[in-house]
Scaffold this motif. Structure first.
Motif, PDB file in Angstrom:
ATOM      1  N   UNK A 180       3.441 -13.738   7.429  1.00 46.85           N
ATOM      2  CA  UNK A 180       4.324 -14.819   7.892  1.00 46.85           C
ATOM      3  C   UNK A 180       5.327 -14.490   8.727  1.00 46.85           C
ATOM      4  N   UNK A 181       5.549 -13.179   8.823  1.00 46.74           N
ATOM      5  CA  UNK A 181       6.729 -12.604   9.675  1.00 46.74           C
ATOM      6  C   UNK A 181       6.196 -12.064  11.067  1.00 46.74           C
ATOM      7  N   UNK A 182       4.945 -12.289  11.227  1.00 41.53           N
ATOM      8  CA  UNK A 182       4.255 -11.844  12.410  1.00 41.53           C
ATOM      9  C   UNK A 182       3.953 -10.481  12.420  1.00 41.53           C
ATOM     10  N   UNK A 183       3.755  -9.840  11.552  1.00 39.91           N
ATOM     11  CA  UNK A 183       3.301  -8.116  11.339  1.00 39.91           C
ATOM     12  C   UNK A 183       1.619  -8.445  11.171  1.00 39.91           C
ATOM     13  N   UNK A 184       0.821  -7.833  11.922  1.00 41.71           N
ATOM     14  CA  UNK A 184      -0.373  -7.569  11.823  1.00 41.71           C
ATOM     15  C   UNK A 184      -0.978  -6.817  10.780  1.00 41.71           C
ATOM     16  N   UNK A 185      -0.960  -7.304   9.759  1.00 41.20           N
ATOM     17  CA  UNK A 185      -1.379  -6.566   8.602  1.00 41.20           C
ATOM     18  C   UNK A 185      -2.658  -5.807   8.431  1.00 41.20           C
ATOM     19  N   UNK A 186      -3.673  -6.318   8.998  1.00 35.36           N
ATOM     20  CA  UNK A 186      -4.988  -5.604   9.329  1.00 35.36           C
ATOM     21  C   UNK A 186      -4.703  -4.404  10.231  1.00 35.36           C
ATOM     22  N   UNK A 187      -4.289  -4.232  11.160  1.00 33.86           N
ATOM     23  CA  UNK A 187      -3.491  -3.281  11.905  1.00 33.86           C
ATOM     24  C   UNK A 187      -3.043  -2.354  11.297  1.00 33.86           C
ATOM     25  N   UNK A 188      -1.870  -2.501  10.376  1.00 29.48           N
ATOM     26  CA  UNK A 188      -1.136  -1.599   9.918  1.00 29.48           C
ATOM     27  C   UNK A 188      -1.761  -1.072   8.687  1.00 29.48           C
ATOM     28  N   UNK A 189      -2.812  -1.666   7.873  1.00 29.40           N
ATOM     29  CA  UNK A 189      -3.400  -1.174   6.937  1.00 29.40           C
ATOM     30  C   UNK A 189      -4.387  -0.111   7.661  1.00 29.40           C
ATOM     31  N   UNK A 190      -5.157  -0.362   8.626  1.00 25.48           N
ATOM     32  CA  UNK A 190      -6.217   0.553   9.177  1.00 25.48           C
ATOM     33  C   UNK A 190      -5.403   1.766   9.426  1.00 25.48           C
ATOM     34  N   UNK A 191      -4.074   1.517   9.987  1.00 21.02           N
ATOM     35  CA  UNK A 191      -3.141   2.750  10.612  1.00 21.02           C
ATOM     36  C   UNK A 191      -2.756   3.413   9.337  1.00 21.02           C
ATOM     37  N   UNK A 192      -2.452   2.946   8.135  1.00 22.48           N
ATOM     38  CA  UNK A 192      -2.110   3.683   7.196  1.00 22.48           C
ATOM     39  C   UNK A 192      -3.472   4.466   6.618  1.00 22.48           C
ATOM     40  N   UNK A 193      -4.481   4.034   6.608  1.00 27.35           N
ATOM     41  CA  UNK A 193      -5.813   4.591   6.254  1.00 27.35           C
ATOM     42  C   UNK A 193      -5.973   5.942   7.166  1.00 27.35           C
ATOM     43  N   UNK A 194      -5.700   5.615   8.356  1.00 27.24           N
ATOM     44  CA  UNK A 194      -5.996   6.714   9.412  1.00 27.24           C
ATOM     45  C   UNK A 194      -4.866   7.986   9.094  1.00 27.24           C
ATOM     46  N   UNK A 195      -3.509   7.429   8.998  1.00 30.06           N
ATOM     47  CA  UNK A 195      -2.640   8.612   8.684  1.00 30.06           C
ATOM     48  C   UNK A 195      -3.012   9.346   7.624  1.00 30.06           C
ATOM     49  N   UNK A 196      -3.349   8.623   6.393  1.00 29.15           N
ATOM     50  CA  UNK A 196      -3.576   9.128   5.120  1.00 29.15           C
ATOM     51  C   UNK A 196      -4.675  10.036   5.408  1.00 29.15           C
TER      52      UNK A 196
END
Length: 296
Positions: free
Chosen positions: A168-184
């Motif tokens: 709702x605040x305009x954050x692209x949740x899917x992209x952030x989740x994929x980024x988290x997976x990648x860094x992890x």
């Protein structure tokens, strides 16, 4: 024993940080860990044997780990496969990939310098391990702190805390989740490469049980350093990794067989999960008893 535990804990710290990102920040149980860990080891050792420098080989291991994480992230967010199953699918596929990378189940460094060999001989191998890995771990901790202090890092933390609010605040949740997976998974693969350097070989089955090791270390770190500040949360992961290795070393010193360390690790995880809950119930019981006493 303590020096060895510190050295081993530092080697495992990137894995613990990786598990912390998915388990605590994103609130996702990611089993890709058990595939990306040997992936990092396989790529690091194979790259070294092909003529790459140690640090370059470790970087390649990290990058391949991020790719594994991206694949799991896409399965989870774009194909809407549940996180647990997405991790299992990637883990299963990585087994074959790791076999192709190494060419066999076990790949050893032959006539190659390990990471520890980069420094002159000073003290024991355990001391040299600390001297070499401490700057790497400090660098990783520093970069993660800087990242989580940026807008991108804050967005990632918001997604993990409240996905609906983040959207709702305009954050692209899917992209952030994929980024988290990648860094992890990049960090987990880096840890696999470091462990392979310490052991002098990569093994196809070295990832078995790593998720338990990571979770136990995360919970131990949180018990020892209870803080809401991200910097202390990150530092607590290194502390948790060292404490976990110290517990394992102590168990072996009192006669527990190395073959039984897996079940011992599982028991440690059970204890660190249950102990805080029991402690909280006892506190509530004490508060209730004190309140009832005041009413009388």
């Amino acid at each position: 024993m303590l020096i060895n535990s510190i050295g081993q804990g530092l080697l495992w710290t990137p894995l613990v940080l990786g598990v912390y990102i998915t388990f605590r920040i994103l609130d996702i149980p990611d089993l890709t860990t058990e595939g990306s860990f040997p992936l990092g080891a396989a790529v690091t050792i194979s790259a070294q044997l092909s003529g790459q420098q140690v640090l370059v080989a470790l970087l390649l291991g990290f990058l391949t780990g991020t790719i594994a994480g991206i694949i799991t992230g896409i399965l989870n967010t774009k194909l809407h496969i549940p996180a647990l199953l997405a991790g299992i699918l990637t883990l299963t596929g990585l087994y074959s990939i790791n076999m192709h990378i190494m060419g066999r189940a076990n790949l050893a460094l032959i006539d190659q310098k390990t990471l520890i060999d980069l420094i002159p001989v000073i003290g024991s191998d355990d001391v040299r391990t600390i001297v070499v890995t401490l700057p790497i771990v400090c660098g990783v901790l520093g970069l993660l702190y800087i990242f989580f202090s940026t807008r991108l890092g804050l967005d990632l933390r918001v997604v993990g805390n409240n996905r609906i609010m983040s959207v709702t605040n305009g954050i692209r949740a899917d992209r952030m989740t994929i980024l988290g997976y990648a860094i992890s998974n990049g960090l987990i693969a880096l840890s696999g490469g470091l462990i392979a350097q310490g052991n002098g070989f990569a093994d196809i089955n070295m990832g078995v049980g790593t998720i338990v090791i990571g979770l136990a270390s995360v919970l131990l770190g949180e018990i020892m350093v209870a803080s809401r500040k991200i910097v202390w949360q990150l530092v607590s992961m290194a502390i948790g990794a060292i404490i976990y290795r110290t517990i394992l070393a102590g168990a072996m010193n009192i006669g527990i067989s190395p073959d039984d360390l897996k079940i011992f690790s599982a028991l440690i995880l059970v204890v660190v999960i249950v102990a805080p809950m029991i402690g909280e119930k006892l506190k509530q019981k004490y508060r209730l008893a004190a309140y009832l006493k005041q009413q009388k």
